[in-house]
Design a protein around this motif. Sequence first.
Motif, PDB file in Angstrom:
ATOM      1  N   VAL A  89       0.854  -1.189   0.000  1.00 36.26           N
ATOM      2  CA  VAL A  89       0.000   0.000   0.000  1.00 36.26           C
ATOM      3  C   VAL A  89       0.889   1.238   0.000  1.00 36.26           C
ATOM      4  O   VAL A  89       2.036   1.197   0.436  1.00 36.26           O
ATOM      5  N   SER A  90       0.348   2.327  -0.498  1.00 31.70           N
ATOM      6  CA  SER A  90       1.047   3.597  -0.500  1.00 31.70           C
ATOM      7  C   SER A  90       0.403   4.498   0.540  1.00 31.70           C
ATOM      8  O   SER A  90      -0.826   4.555   0.629  1.00 31.70           O
ATOM      9  N   VAL A  91       1.240   5.160   1.339  1.00 27.37           N
ATOM     10  CA  VAL A  91       0.726   6.085   2.350  1.00 27.37           C
ATOM     11  C   VAL A  91       1.411   7.431   2.192  1.00 27.37           C
ATOM     12  O   VAL A  91       2.527   7.515   1.692  1.00 27.37           O
ATOM     13  N   THR A  92       0.731   8.463   2.644  1.00 24.70           N
ATOM     14  CA  THR A  92       1.309   9.794   2.665  1.00 24.70           C
ATOM     15  C   THR A  92       1.703  10.115   4.097  1.00 24.70           C
ATOM     16  O   THR A  92       0.900   9.969   5.017  1.00 24.70           O
ATOM     17  N   VAL A  93       2.945  10.535   4.283  1.00 24.70           N
ATOM     18  CA  VAL A  93       3.456  10.866   5.613  1.00 24.70           C
ATOM     19  C   VAL A  93       2.730  12.101   6.128  1.00 24.70           C
ATOM     20  O   VAL A  93       2.602  13.098   5.430  1.00 24.70           O
ATOM     21  N   GLY A  94       2.243  12.004   7.357  1.00 20.54           N
ATOM     22  CA  GLY A  94       1.569  13.118   7.994  1.00 20.54           C
ATOM     23  C   GLY A  94       2.489  13.836   8.962  1.00 20.54           C
ATOM     24  O   GLY A  94       3.575  13.354   9.299  1.00 20.54           O
TER      25      GLY A  94
END
Length: 100
Positions: A47-52
Amino acid sequence: MKAAAGWLKSNLVKIVVCVSLAVLLFTSFLMMGTNASGGDVLAEGEVSVTVGSGDTLWSIASRHAEEGVDIGYMVFVMKSRNNLEDVTIKPGQQLIIPKL
């Protein structure tokens, strides 16, 4: 004409080496801006996630690791999969979470 043919014959190896090095250098520069390992393509189960804001590799790994998976190992695999030299990540950065 004979002089040019003689010069070419005596310098052919030098010419071939120079042209080969030029091609190698050119292709190296082309690949610098790409991910040669194909890191942008998700494999099955990834999965791809965006760093918060406030995220760390450890916190992201903790959220996505399956039951029983060592978080330290997950961080190691995430660094490798995303070609990270260290654990520094920035908000907005895209990360691929590998399937273990």
